[in-house]
Design a protein around this motif. Structure first.
Motif, PDB file in Angstrom:
ATOM      1  N   MET A   1       1.871   9.558  10.733  1.00  0.00           N
ATOM      2  CA  MET A   1       1.165   9.927   9.524  1.00  0.00           C
ATOM      3  C   MET A   1       0.804   8.645   8.761  1.00  0.00           C
ATOM      4  O   MET A   1       1.633   7.766   8.574  1.00  0.00           O
ATOM      5  CB  MET A   1       2.044  10.836   8.675  1.00  0.00           C
ATOM      6  N   THR A   2      -0.419   8.558   8.321  1.00  0.00           N
ATOM      7  CA  THR A   2      -0.865   7.375   7.600  1.00  0.00           C
ATOM      8  C   THR A   2      -0.769   7.595   6.101  1.00  0.00           C
ATOM      9  O   THR A   2      -0.758   8.722   5.623  1.00  0.00           O
ATOM     10  CB  THR A   2      -2.319   7.026   7.968  1.00  0.00           C
ATOM     11  N   ASP A   3      -0.699   6.494   5.384  1.00  0.00           N
ATOM     12  CA  ASP A   3      -0.673   6.570   3.925  1.00  0.00           C
ATOM     13  C   ASP A   3      -2.043   7.001   3.424  1.00  0.00           C
ATOM     14  O   ASP A   3      -3.067   6.637   4.003  1.00  0.00           O
ATOM     15  CB  ASP A   3      -0.312   5.214   3.325  1.00  0.00           C
ATOM     16  N   PRO A   4      -2.080   7.754   2.320  1.00  0.00           N
ATOM     17  CA  PRO A   4      -3.379   8.157   1.762  1.00  0.00           C
ATOM     18  C   PRO A   4      -4.165   6.945   1.270  1.00  0.00           C
ATOM     19  O   PRO A   4      -3.589   5.963   0.813  1.00  0.00           O
ATOM     20  CB  PRO A   4      -3.019   9.079   0.605  1.00  0.00           C
ATOM     21  N   THR A   5      -5.478   7.044   1.376  1.00  0.00           N
ATOM     22  CA  THR A   5      -6.346   5.990   0.864  1.00  0.00           C
ATOM     23  C   THR A   5      -6.349   6.044  -0.663  1.00  0.00           C
ATOM     24  O   THR A   5      -5.870   7.011  -1.266  1.00  0.00           O
ATOM     25  CB  THR A   5      -7.786   6.157   1.373  1.00  0.00           C
ATOM     26  N   HIS A   6      -6.910   5.009  -1.261  1.00  0.00           N
ATOM     27  CA  HIS A   6      -7.013   4.972  -2.720  1.00  0.00           C
ATOM     28  C   HIS A   6      -7.800   6.181  -3.238  1.00  0.00           C
ATOM     29  O   HIS A   6      -7.402   6.821  -4.214  1.00  0.00           O
ATOM     30  CB  HIS A   6      -7.683   3.664  -3.163  1.00  0.00           C
ATOM     31  N   GLU A   7      -8.898   6.507  -2.557  1.00  0.00           N
ATOM     32  CA  GLU A   7      -9.724   7.645  -2.969  1.00  0.00           C
ATOM     33  C   GLU A   7      -8.959   8.961  -2.852  1.00  0.00           C
ATOM     34  O   GLU A   7      -9.052   9.837  -3.717  1.00  0.00           O
ATOM     35  CB  GLU A   7     -11.012   7.716  -2.136  1.00  0.00           C
ATOM     36  N   GLU A   8      -8.179   9.098  -1.782  1.00  0.00           N
ATOM     37  CA  GLU A   8      -7.379  10.312  -1.611  1.00  0.00           C
ATOM     38  C   GLU A   8      -6.313  10.422  -2.695  1.00  0.00           C
ATOM     39  O   GLU A   8      -6.052  11.523  -3.204  1.00  0.00           O
ATOM     40  CB  GLU A   8      -6.729  10.327  -0.227  1.00  0.00           C
ATOM     41  N   MET A   9      -5.726   9.306  -3.061  1.00  0.00           N
ATOM     42  CA  MET A   9      -4.711   9.315  -4.116  1.00  0.00           C
ATOM     43  C   MET A   9      -5.324   9.685  -5.462  1.00  0.00           C
ATOM     44  O   MET A   9      -4.713  10.422  -6.246  1.00  0.00           O
ATOM     45  CB  MET A   9      -4.000   7.970  -4.185  1.00  0.00           C
ATOM     46  N   LEU A  10      -6.534   9.202  -5.734  1.00  0.00           N
ATOM     47  CA  LEU A  10      -7.220   9.577  -6.972  1.00  0.00           C
ATOM     48  C   LEU A  10      -7.524  11.073  -6.991  1.00  0.00           C
ATOM     49  O   LEU A  10      -7.365  11.733  -8.022  1.00  0.00           O
ATOM     50  CB  LEU A  10      -8.514   8.775  -7.132  1.00  0.00           C
ATOM     51  N   ALA A  11      -7.960  11.603  -5.861  1.00  0.00           N
ATOM     52  CA  ALA A  11      -8.263  13.035  -5.773  1.00  0.00           C
ATOM     53  C   ALA A  11      -6.999  13.864  -5.989  1.00  0.00           C
ATOM     54  O   ALA A  11      -7.034  14.895  -6.667  1.00  0.00           O
ATOM     55  CB  ALA A  11      -8.901  13.360  -4.427  1.00  0.00           C
TER      56      ALA A  11
END
Length: 69
Positions: free
Chosen positions: A1-11
């Motif tokens: 499992m990969t860490d969420p991207t910055h955009e995913e974290m903002l969402a």
């Protein structure tokens, strides 16, 4: 499992913020955004009967909130 991207974290943060608001506190744009998300879930499927019902009820509530008296 990969860490969420910055955009995913903002969402994710935005979704949490919206979830903490009451329906009355939501702006018109926020209501529309949430109703469109619910509509996406209805279209995608995979909801049980209760989730489907709640999605439809939320969409109806949003639409009713835009009616003029």
């Amino acid at each position: 499992m990969t860490d969420p991207t910055h955009e995913e974290m903002l969402a994710i943060a935005e979704r949490r913020e919206l979830a903490n608001k009451t329906f009355e506190e939501l702006t018109k744009d926020e209501k529309i955004k949430l109703a469109l998300e619910e509509l996406d879930w209805v279209i995608i499927g995979g909801q049980d009967g209760n989730e489907y019902y709640n999605s439809i009820q939320f969409i109806r509530k949003v639409l009713r909130s835009f009616r003029t008296p």
